[in-house]
Design a protein around this motif. Structure first.
Motif, PDB file in Angstrom:
ATOM      1  N   TYR A 171     -14.632  -0.228   1.381  1.00 43.80           N
ATOM      2  CA  TYR A 171     -13.854   0.133   0.208  1.00 43.80           C
ATOM      3  C   TYR A 171     -12.871   1.258   0.474  1.00 43.80           C
ATOM      4  O   TYR A 171     -11.796   1.298  -0.120  1.00 43.80           O
ATOM      5  CB  TYR A 171     -14.752   0.467  -0.984  1.00 43.80           C
ATOM      6  CG  TYR A 171     -15.635   1.673  -0.783  1.00 43.80           C
ATOM      7  CD1 TYR A 171     -15.183   2.932  -1.115  1.00 43.80           C
ATOM      8  CD2 TYR A 171     -16.921   1.538  -0.264  1.00 43.80           C
ATOM      9  CE1 TYR A 171     -15.986   4.039  -0.936  1.00 43.80           C
ATOM     10  CE2 TYR A 171     -17.728   2.635  -0.083  1.00 43.80           C
ATOM     11  CZ  TYR A 171     -17.263   3.884  -0.414  1.00 43.80           C
ATOM     12  OH  TYR A 171     -18.050   4.979  -0.230  1.00 43.80           O
ATOM     13  N   ALA A 172     -13.176   2.155   1.387  1.00 47.27           N
ATOM     14  CA  ALA A 172     -12.253   3.258   1.670  1.00 47.27           C
ATOM     15  C   ALA A 172     -10.931   2.715   2.213  1.00 47.27           C
ATOM     16  O   ALA A 172      -9.849   3.105   1.761  1.00 47.27           O
ATOM     17  CB  ALA A 172     -12.887   4.237   2.659  1.00 47.27           C
ATOM     18  N   SER A 173     -10.995   1.787   3.156  1.00 39.02           N
ATOM     19  CA  SER A 173      -9.776   1.196   3.717  1.00 39.02           C
ATOM     20  C   SER A 173      -9.042   0.381   2.670  1.00 39.02           C
ATOM     21  O   SER A 173      -7.810   0.411   2.594  1.00 39.02           O
ATOM     22  CB  SER A 173     -10.111   0.301   4.907  1.00 39.02           C
ATOM     23  OG  SER A 173     -10.618   1.067   5.959  1.00 39.02           O
ATOM     24  N   TYR A 233      -4.473  -0.095  -0.972  1.00 38.94           N
ATOM     25  CA  TYR A 233      -4.016  -0.335  -2.350  1.00 38.94           C
ATOM     26  C   TYR A 233      -3.160   0.825  -2.842  1.00 38.94           C
ATOM     27  O   TYR A 233      -2.086   0.611  -3.424  1.00 38.94           O
ATOM     28  CB  TYR A 233      -5.204  -0.544  -3.289  1.00 38.94           C
ATOM     29  CG  TYR A 233      -4.783  -0.586  -4.726  1.00 38.94           C
ATOM     30  CD1 TYR A 233      -4.172  -1.716  -5.258  1.00 38.94           C
ATOM     31  CD2 TYR A 233      -4.953   0.517  -5.551  1.00 38.94           C
ATOM     32  CE1 TYR A 233      -3.747  -1.751  -6.578  1.00 38.94           C
ATOM     33  CE2 TYR A 233      -4.532   0.497  -6.869  1.00 38.94           C
ATOM     34  CZ  TYR A 233      -3.933  -0.631  -7.374  1.00 38.94           C
ATOM     35  OH  TYR A 233      -3.504  -0.652  -8.678  1.00 38.94           O
ATOM     36  N   LEU A 234      -3.613   2.050  -2.615  1.00 39.81           N
ATOM     37  CA  LEU A 234      -2.861   3.218  -3.075  1.00 39.81           C
ATOM     38  C   LEU A 234      -1.510   3.324  -2.365  1.00 39.81           C
ATOM     39  O   LEU A 234      -0.505   3.685  -2.979  1.00 39.81           O
ATOM     40  CB  LEU A 234      -3.683   4.492  -2.885  1.00 39.81           C
ATOM     41  CG  LEU A 234      -4.876   4.643  -3.831  1.00 39.81           C
ATOM     42  CD1 LEU A 234      -5.703   5.863  -3.443  1.00 39.81           C
ATOM     43  CD2 LEU A 234      -4.417   4.738  -5.273  1.00 39.81           C
ATOM     44  N   ARG A 265       4.320   2.731  -2.918  1.00 38.79           N
ATOM     45  CA  ARG A 265       5.548   2.082  -2.464  1.00 38.79           C
ATOM     46  C   ARG A 265       6.241   1.363  -3.627  1.00 38.79           C
ATOM     47  O   ARG A 265       7.449   1.501  -3.834  1.00 38.79           O
ATOM     48  CB  ARG A 265       5.240   1.088  -1.344  1.00 38.79           C
ATOM     49  CG  ARG A 265       6.481   0.486  -0.701  1.00 38.79           C
ATOM     50  CD  ARG A 265       6.155  -0.722   0.161  1.00 38.79           C
ATOM     51  NE  ARG A 265       5.617  -1.846  -0.598  1.00 38.79           N
ATOM     52  CZ  ARG A 265       6.354  -2.627  -1.409  1.00 38.79           C
ATOM     53  NH1 ARG A 265       7.624  -2.405  -1.580  1.00 38.79           N
ATOM     54  NH2 ARG A 265       5.783  -3.634  -2.046  1.00 38.79           N
ATOM     55  N   ARG A 266       5.453   0.626  -4.432  1.00 42.67           N
ATOM     56  CA  ARG A 266       6.022  -0.103  -5.570  1.00 42.67           C
ATOM     57  C   ARG A 266       6.587   0.847  -6.623  1.00 42.67           C
ATOM     58  O   ARG A 266       7.669   0.610  -7.175  1.00 42.67           O
ATOM     59  CB  ARG A 266       4.969  -1.005  -6.211  1.00 42.67           C
ATOM     60  CG  ARG A 266       4.734  -2.285  -5.466  1.00 42.67           C
ATOM     61  CD  ARG A 266       3.947  -3.290  -6.303  1.00 42.67           C
ATOM     62  NE  ARG A 266       2.957  -2.654  -7.161  1.00 42.67           N
ATOM     63  CZ  ARG A 266       1.653  -2.831  -7.084  1.00 42.67           C
ATOM     64  NH1 ARG A 266       1.154  -3.650  -6.204  1.00 42.67           N
ATOM     65  NH2 ARG A 266       0.834  -2.207  -7.890  1.00 42.67           N
TER      66      ARG A 266
END
Length: 74
Positions: A24-26, A31-32, A37-38
């Motif tokens: 989950y960390a990766s 995701y962040l 970026r978006r």
């Protein structure tokens, strides 16, 4: 250099993540990064739209005018 971000999730969700053996960390890091970026791209689009409104419509065919000026200069 790094910083720690922590948040709470329901215990049931944490247990499911552990059962599935998810990294989950990766996943959250990726995701962040994509989210940032978006959001940056959205902010740039809004800024460009605002600049377009401020400038307004440019009359004529500027590309053709520039080409004509360049040809005439030589």
């Amino acid at each position: 250099m790094s910083a720690v971000i922590s948040f709470r999730v329901p215990r049931r969700l944490k247990e499911e993540i552990e059962k599935l053996g998810l990294d989950y960390a990766s996943e959250l890091r990726a995701y962040l990064e994509e989210l940032v970026r978006r959001k940056k791209a959205e902010a740039l689009r809004r800024e460009m739209d605002s600049l377009r409104e401020d400038i307004g419509r440019i009359e004529g065919n500027l590309a053709a005018e520039f080409i004509r000026e360049e040809r005439d200069a030589h």
